[in-house]
Scaffold this motif. Structure first.
Motif, mmCIF file in Angstrom:
data_model
loop_
_atom_site.group_PDB
_atom_site.id
_atom_site.type_symbol
_atom_site.label_atom_id
_atom_site.label_comp_id
_atom_site.label_asym_id
_atom_site.label_seq_id
_atom_site.Cartn_x
_atom_site.Cartn_y
_atom_site.Cartn_z
ATOM 1 N N LEU A 79 0.866 -1.343 -0.089
ATOM 2 C CA LEU A 79 -0.031 0.099 -0.085
ATOM 3 C C LEU A 79 0.823 1.191 0.091
ATOM 4 O O LEU A 79 0.740 2.176 -0.661
ATOM 5 C CB LEU A 79 -0.868 -0.151 1.115
ATOM 6 N N ILE A 80 1.818 1.410 0.865
ATOM 7 C CA ILE A 80 2.847 2.434 1.201
ATOM 8 C C ILE A 80 3.575 2.550 -0.356
ATOM 9 O O ILE A 80 3.611 3.680 -0.785
ATOM 10 C CB ILE A 80 3.548 2.143 2.256
ATOM 11 N N ALA A 81 4.219 1.306 -0.880
ATOM 12 C CA ALA A 81 4.733 1.510 -2.200
ATOM 13 C C ALA A 81 4.065 2.248 -3.240
ATOM 14 O O ALA A 81 4.536 3.166 -4.094
ATOM 15 C CB ALA A 81 5.485 0.121 -2.474
ATOM 16 N N GLU A 82 2.866 1.723 -3.271
ATOM 17 C CA GLU A 82 2.077 2.371 -4.426
ATOM 18 C C GLU A 82 1.506 3.428 -4.316
ATOM 19 O O GLU A 82 1.591 4.327 -5.326
ATOM 20 C CB GLU A 82 0.862 1.201 -4.782
ATOM 21 N N ALA A 83 1.370 4.044 -3.017
ATOM 22 C CA ALA A 83 0.761 5.393 -2.956
ATOM 23 C C ALA A 83 2.117 6.294 -3.037
ATOM 24 O O ALA A 83 1.849 7.412 -3.715
ATOM 25 C CB ALA A 83 0.405 5.624 -1.574
ATOM 26 N N ARG A 84 3.334 5.924 -2.926
ATOM 27 C CA ARG A 84 4.371 6.514 -3.113
ATOM 28 C C ARG A 84 4.768 6.951 -4.501
ATOM 29 O O ARG A 84 5.455 7.971 -4.949
ATOM 30 C CB ARG A 84 5.655 6.120 -2.237
ATOM 31 N N ARG A 85 4.125 6.011 -5.442
ATOM 32 C CA ARG A 85 4.186 6.342 -6.874
ATOM 33 C C ARG A 85 3.261 7.207 -7.345
ATOM 34 O O ARG A 85 3.057 7.212 -8.761
ATOM 35 C CB ARG A 85 4.048 4.792 -7.585
ATOM 36 N N GLY A 86 2.483 7.514 -6.245
ATOM 37 C CA GLY A 86 1.374 8.631 -6.656
ATOM 38 C C GLY A 86 -0.138 8.026 -6.944
ATOM 39 O O GLY A 86 -0.830 8.991 -7.673
ATOM 40 N N LYS A 87 -0.283 6.813 -6.776
ATOM 41 C CA LYS A 87 -1.486 6.270 -7.071
ATOM 42 C C LYS A 87 -2.511 6.280 -5.850
ATOM 43 O O LYS A 87 -1.952 6.575 -4.764
ATOM 44 C CB LYS A 87 -1.226 4.799 -7.221
#
Length: 260
Positions: A79-87
């Motif tokens: 969740l954190i990694a994908e949010a950090r990609r701007g998603k």
């Protein structure tokens, strides 16, 4: 919320998908699903709900008894990694995120990582299933308190249920199908009457739902002979004698008469 500075700002939305019926989604949950860049969903989320956003990327993190596709720590990291990609990441959970949905752990992970997040509650499996079977979880004449417990988390031996079930109270047990015999033994040992009504609601609010009623002493045997499968909730208390659940003891008596 704190917005991260190393890259485009994404977010995590913890969304309750409810017990199954897509019509029981909140309007806010529906909007979040349609606006998602990525949906990370549990196995209990009804396929009809996922079909609301057919072109959105999805990742299943389905769990079953003793088998997890992805450990909780890995889900948090995802969740954190994908949010950090701007998603805009929608974490879609059956029922409500904060009732046996580990939503609290995921919210804490977002806080620790500085990821913006929000929570959209959903109709819980207990409330949706009970309403579908017309079983009131509280009733002025028989129950003024409700408790939700897990039938397998941390092991039954470590859970203190003393005083949670009995006259004037309702207990709703999640994830209890596989441990139903032990649950009945535990409650009876705590002083709950073996004749206390119980209801088991399988696939609550879905087209294949069924609701069965018996007595506490027959709980495990009934689940076995009726072939009850998860997802299901168990309702223990006098309220279970109400509603539209089929009388499993009556069915058993008819079978015995036919074989006599």
């Amino acid at each position: 919320m704190t917005t991260i500075s190393n890259g485009p700002a994404g977010e995590v939305i913890l969304v309750g998908a409810g017990p199954g019926d897509p019509d029981l989604l909140t309007i806010k949950a529906h909007k979040a699903i349609l606006a998602a860049d990525l949906i990370v969903h549990d196995g209990l989320v009804d396929p009809r709900i996922l079909a609301l956003a057919p072109d959105t990327s999805r990742i299943s993190v389905a769990k079953s008894r003793s088998r997890h596709t992805m450990r909780q720590e890995a889900i948090n990291d995802l969740l954190i990694a994908e949010a950090r990609r701007g998603k805009r990441v929608v974490r879609l959970k059956g029922g409500d995120p904060f009732i046996f949905g580990r939503g609290g752990e995921e919210a804490e992970a977002c806080i620790a990582a500085g990821i913006p997040f929000s929570i959209i509650p959903g109709i819980s499996a207990a409330m949706g299933s009970a309403a579908g079977a017309m079983i009131p979880l509280t009733h002025r004449s028989v129950s003024s308190a409700v408790t939700f417990v897990a039938g397998q988390c941390q092991g039954l031996a470590e859970q203190n249920w003393a005083g949670l079930a009995g006259p004037g109270r309702t207990m709703v047990i999640y994830m209890g199908v596989a441990t139903a015999d032990l649950i009945a033994e535990k409650l009876i040992a705590d002083g709950v009457s073996p004749d206390m009504p119980v209801a088991v609601i399988e696939n609550g609010t879905r087209p294949e739902t069924r609701a069965l009623r018996t007595l506490l002493t027959d709980l495990g045997a009934m689940i076995c002979r009726e072939g009850v499968k998860s997802p299901a909730v168990i309702i223990v208390g006098m309220v279970a004698a109400r509603g539209t659940a089929s009388n499993a003891l009556l069915s058993l008596a008819h079978v015995a008469e036919a074989n006599a």
